[in-house]
Design a protein around this motif. Structure first.
Motif, mmCIF file in Angstrom:
data_model
loop_
_atom_site.group_PDB
_atom_site.id
_atom_site.type_symbol
_atom_site.label_atom_id
_atom_site.label_comp_id
_atom_site.label_asym_id
_atom_site.label_seq_id
_atom_site.Cartn_x
_atom_site.Cartn_y
_atom_site.Cartn_z
ATOM 1 N N PHE A 145 0.838 -1.202 0.000
ATOM 2 C CA PHE A 145 0.000 0.000 0.000
ATOM 3 C C PHE A 145 0.868 1.246 0.000
ATOM 4 N N THR A 146 0.290 2.341 -0.443
ATOM 5 C CA THR A 146 1.060 3.587 -0.547
ATOM 6 C C THR A 146 1.625 4.012 0.799
ATOM 7 N N ASN A 167 -0.158 11.773 1.821
ATOM 8 C CA ASN A 167 -1.549 12.222 1.662
ATOM 9 C C ASN A 167 -2.533 11.147 2.084
ATOM 10 N N ASP A 168 -2.225 9.886 1.767
ATOM 11 C CA ASP A 168 -3.133 8.798 2.130
ATOM 12 C C ASP A 168 -3.123 8.541 3.633
ATOM 13 N N LYS A 175 -4.574 2.463 -0.309
ATOM 14 C CA LYS A 175 -4.493 2.363 -1.764
ATOM 15 C C LYS A 175 -3.213 1.623 -2.121
ATOM 16 N N THR A 176 -3.233 0.953 -3.258
ATOM 17 C CA THR A 176 -2.027 0.272 -3.727
ATOM 18 C C THR A 176 -1.183 1.237 -4.556
ATOM 19 N N PRO A 177 0.137 1.084 -4.541
ATOM 20 C CA PRO A 177 0.984 1.997 -5.308
ATOM 21 C C PRO A 177 0.881 1.802 -6.816
ATOM 22 N N ASP A 202 -7.560 1.746 11.571
ATOM 23 C CA ASP A 202 -8.815 2.472 11.425
ATOM 24 C C ASP A 202 -8.808 3.299 10.140
ATOM 25 N N PHE A 203 -8.285 2.698 9.059
ATOM 26 C CA PHE A 203 -8.264 3.311 7.737
ATOM 27 C C PHE A 203 -9.326 2.644 6.866
ATOM 28 N N LEU A 204 -9.682 3.298 5.757
ATOM 29 C CA LEU A 204 -10.633 2.752 4.807
ATOM 30 C C LEU A 204 -9.987 2.627 3.434
#
Length: 402
Positions: A145-146, A167-168, A175-177, A202-204
């Motif tokens: 992930f990023t 930012n993520d 998100k994937t890179p 606790d991320f989406l």
């Protein structure tokens, strides 16, 4: 170009040593991510500090550090051998040399240093053909992930964030890179890690990543059961795994891991206290986590699994009488067998499987005495049958009846 001043001395020292030998080296992955996330005692995470790394690292325990380098495995070994307290080379063929070293506080910390990787994957296996990369970006783009695809180049402390990890992190997004379909195809275990990070941080996930996880779920069939159960255990041991578990169900991933759980969505709770037995089970898990923490069982995997799976025998035992009243007689016995078989299939330790099955088998025993006074012999039988699991059985019974 963003630079940072706050890094552990051990990382700076390794950076200087490798640089003097003519090699590139960078701190990477979770080692970098966790510097941007200040972990509290309750496993929650604070927002980014204004200057990048947390203002105070003195309260953090000694950590493990991951590095990536242009040096090949034998070259890594030659550089770190004079510095390390211990070394291990079990991952050498994959480019990894590990070891321990003393930090500035004279604490022993672990490190792993891996040669830049640019692996090639095949459709029928998640084991890559190991191929060493030529650049740091070759290595970073192959990460999950990023938020784990950032690096701090050493010793000049330059932050490399080509994929927007900062930012993520701020947006609490997973998100994937690279394109998620390719990322999950290359290593399907990343699908499980997606849900684990949902619960742990606790991320989406963003919509594209979540859709790819659903579409690529069948790729998990090529991953070993042990690797899947390891990620699932990490997920369920977080403070609040319910959202991630429900997301696994909605994407179809749970059908491949514990298919008995989604089947509960069809079974309406006979007491009318919950929408259905599926949501009842998730609520029981939430209740039990709170009780387990109060009773010093917060790190007990057995009770977590028993809480989640205690009603999986209901679909097979549901019956309606002439008045339409539903019953699930014997679901404790059936559920016990199903849970044991499923957990053994996932390669959980046999003792864990046995204890979970026993708790599920006994979890209705308390209700048998609910409408009448407990006799001394009944109390003795209850305690005797539970044995060493008595405290865990109390947690399960209390969580279930609420």
């Amino acid at each position: 170009m963003q630079k940072f001043e706050k890094l552990p001395e051990v990382a700076l020292h390794l950076g200087e040593v490798f640089s003097k030998q003519g090699y590139e080296i960078a701190l990477v992955g979770g080692s970098v991510r966790d510097f941007f996330l200040k972990k509290s005692e309750t496993e929650s995470f604070a927002k980014l500090e204004p200057d990048g790394f947390p203002a105070n690292n003195n309260d953090k325990k000694a950590s493990d550090y991951d590095f990536t380098t242009s040096a090949k495995p034998d070259e890594i070994l030659a550089v770190v051998k004079p510095l390390a307290k211990d070394l291990w080379t079990v991952g050498k063929k994959f480019g990894t040399i590990g070891g321990t070293i003393f930090n500035e506080k004279n604490e022993i910390v672990k490190f792993e240093i891996t040669t830049y990787r640019a692996d090639k994957y095949f459709d029928n296996s998640r084991k890559p053909q190991v191929k060493f990369g030529k650049t740091l970006l070759d290595d970073l783009c192959r990460r999950d992930f990023t938020i784990n695809s950032m690096a701090v180049k050493l010793p000049d402390l330059e932050l490399i964030d080509e994929f927007g990890g900062i930012n993520d992190l701020a947006a609490k997004k997973l998100k994937t890179p690279i394109e998620p379909e390719k990322s999950f195809s290359d290593d399907p275990l990343r699908i499980m890690r997606l849900f684990r990070f949902m619960a742990q941080l606790d991320f989406l996930p963003d919509a594209k990543t979540l859709e790819a996880a659903s579409n690529m779920a069948d790729r998990l069939n090529i991953v070993s059961r042990e690797r899947i159960s390891e990620e699932f255990a990490k997920l369920i041991m977080t403070n609040d795994p319910v959202l991630a578990l429900d997301c696994m169900t909605k994407t179809g991933v749970m059908d491949l891991i514990i298919p008995e759980l989604p089947k509960l969505k069809l079974e309406i709770d006979e007491r009318g206290q919950h929408k259905d037995n599926y949501w009842h089970s998730l609520k029981v898990l939430q209740n039990g986590i709170v009780l387990a923490q109060k009773g010093d069982f917060s790190d007990n995997l057995t009770i977590r699994l028993a809480l989640l799976l205690h009603d999986i025998g209901k679909p097979a035992t549901r019956k309606f009488d002439n008045f339409g009243k539903v019953s699930f007689y014997g679901h404790d016995i059936v559920g016990s067998r199903l849970a044991y078989k499923r957990l053994m299939n996932l390669r959980f330790p046999k003792t864990v499987c046995q204890d979970v099955a026993k708790l599920i088998k006994l979890h209705m025993r308390f209700y048998g005495y609910a409408d009448s006074q407990w006799s001394d012999s009944a109390a003795r039988r209850y305690a005797h049958d539970a044995g060493d699991l008595l405290d865990l059985l109390h947690i399960l019974a209390r969580s279930d009846c609420t």
